[in-house]
Design a protein around this motif. Sequence first.
Motif, short mmCIF file in Angstrom:
data_model
loop_
_atom_site.label_atom_id
_atom_site.label_comp_id
_atom_site.label_asym_id
_atom_site.label_seq_id
_atom_site.Cartn_x
_atom_site.Cartn_y
_atom_site.Cartn_z
N PHE A 231 0.82 -1.21 0.00
CA PHE A 231 0.00 0.00 0.00
C PHE A 231 0.86 1.26 0.00
O PHE A 231 0.55 2.24 -0.68
CB PHE A 231 -0.91 -0.03 1.24
N GLY A 232 1.96 1.23 0.74
CA GLY A 232 2.77 2.42 0.90
C GLY A 232 3.60 2.78 -0.31
O GLY A 232 3.72 3.97 -0.65
N HIS A 289 10.52 1.05 6.80
CA HIS A 289 9.15 1.55 6.71
C HIS A 289 9.07 3.03 7.10
O HIS A 289 8.33 3.80 6.47
CB HIS A 289 8.24 0.72 7.62
N LEU A 290 9.81 3.41 8.12
CA LEU A 290 9.77 4.81 8.54
C LEU A 290 10.37 5.73 7.47
O LEU A 290 9.82 6.81 7.19
CB LEU A 290 10.53 4.98 9.86
N LEU A 291 11.48 5.32 6.87
CA LEU A 291 12.08 6.12 5.80
C LEU A 291 11.19 6.16 4.56
O LEU A 291 11.05 7.21 3.92
CB LEU A 291 13.46 5.56 5.45
N MET A 292 10.58 5.04 4.23
CA MET A 292 9.68 5.02 3.09
C MET A 292 8.49 5.93 3.33
O MET A 292 8.04 6.66 2.41
CB MET A 292 9.19 3.60 2.80
N GLY A 293 7.96 5.91 4.55
CA GLY A 293 6.84 6.79 4.86
C GLY A 293 7.18 8.25 4.64
O GLY A 293 6.37 9.02 4.11
N LEU A 294 8.40 8.64 5.00
CA LEU A 294 8.84 10.02 4.75
C LEU A 294 8.90 10.30 3.25
O LEU A 294 8.47 11.36 2.78
CB LEU A 294 10.20 10.24 5.40
N GLY A 295 9.41 9.34 2.49
CA GLY A 295 9.51 9.52 1.04
C GLY A 295 8.15 9.61 0.37
O GLY A 295 7.97 10.35 -0.60
N VAL A 296 7.17 8.86 0.87
CA VAL A 296 5.82 8.92 0.31
C VAL A 296 5.15 10.25 0.68
O VAL A 296 4.40 10.82 -0.10
CB VAL A 296 4.98 7.73 0.82
N LEU A 297 5.44 10.75 1.87
CA LEU A 297 4.78 11.94 2.37
C LEU A 297 5.24 13.22 1.67
O LEU A 297 4.42 14.11 1.37
CB LEU A 297 5.03 12.06 3.88
N ALA A 378 -2.15 9.02 3.69
CA ALA A 378 -2.67 7.84 4.39
C ALA A 378 -1.66 6.71 4.35
O ALA A 378 -1.47 5.99 5.34
CB ALA A 378 -4.00 7.40 3.75
N ALA A 379 -1.01 6.54 3.20
CA ALA A 379 0.01 5.50 3.08
C ALA A 379 1.19 5.78 4.00
O ALA A 379 1.73 4.87 4.64
CB ALA A 379 0.48 5.41 1.63
N ALA A 380 1.59 7.04 4.10
CA ALA A 380 2.70 7.40 4.98
C ALA A 380 2.35 7.11 6.44
O ALA A 380 3.19 6.63 7.21
CB ALA A 380 3.05 8.88 4.81
#
Length: 409
Positions: A231-232, A289-297, A378-380
Amino acid sequence: MANRDAPAHPLPPWAVGVAGLLSLAVAMGIGRFAFTPMLPLMVQAGQLDVAAGSWIAAANYAGYLAGALTAGRLRWPAPRLAVVALLATAALTAAMAWPGPTAWWAALRFVAGMASAWAFVATSLWCLAALARGPATPWSSALYAGVGIGIALAGLDCLAGAARGWSAESLWLQLAALALALTLPVLWVLWVLRRLQPAAGAAAAPASASSTPASASGHWGLVLSYSVLGFGYILPATFLPVMARTVVADARLFGLAWPVFGTTAAISTLVAARALQRLGRLQVWAVSHLLMGLGVLLPSLWLSGWTVGLSALLVGGTFMVVTLVGVQEIRARAAGNAARMVARMTAAFAVGQIVGPVVSALLLKVAPAHGLDLAMQAAALALAASGLWLWRAAAAPTVATSQETSHAR
């Protein structure tokens, strides 16, 4: 455990690892993700619009889910399943060159998604099993660099084609030829393994329904976290080149987003192999996951050239790390049922990447100007929540035991 009566390993670990790398480059980098850099070129040529492209992409996601659900139930040995999937990938990529209605391209991408999932599950099984019969080797992690290498090759081919004004049809045929060329060394390695060490195929065969059930310790939490990965990452993985085109007019510049994404993904697996010597798999997974969330955001808050570039680095530099540690972790917990468990994880990933476009489509109806941004936010949030859960789970005793085998596996 290796059989003392079995013949010596016919191939060095690097040869087996490179074959696995090339297999993933074809199945995932080209068969699975080539549509992403091709989408803005097909839109520019008037062959489809972004909405039609979303449906075609969704068909590929659905095919990937279907392939993941069936891979563990097929009776073929993993090497045979990989061969069929790789050859099908080359043929289906070539078929995309023939014009037709959206439904035609969607059908091709659906079957290509199935082939990608089969190849990913089969390659993870036969290659890791072959490498496990020898001494510990970094190739058990480095083989996953193939996904990023395939993405980068496909992106560079599309970038060169856009700069030279090549048609989308000719680019699809070039990608098919590249897929076939990369498949040939894989076929040779599998032939050698089968001819000189017949036990290799049996060891990598998909497990039947009667196999020993996997350990339930933390299993569903890992499956859910792997679904959050799907999803992310899927929104930037699908629309990053299109987003880049909105802020950079020069095709030679916005086309770099996807090769950068793939190159970073390839390099990240090598960095992860070193990190796993000091950190547990779940710790690496959580940080990713935390780094990816930042990249998605970032692009959802401020769309610019540098946020798109940073998103490509952060998402591209983590999604394959999560893939390799996720597969290694679930194999360590599988208790003899690796095929079924890897297929289950792959299916969860596929569900997550289907949910992403559905959520974005619904939000676009509610807020047409900001629907994609809201979906990425939401994904972030989901990635941040799963990252925190994984970090806490890394300290649990049941996880610590499995982490002891991280380097060897």
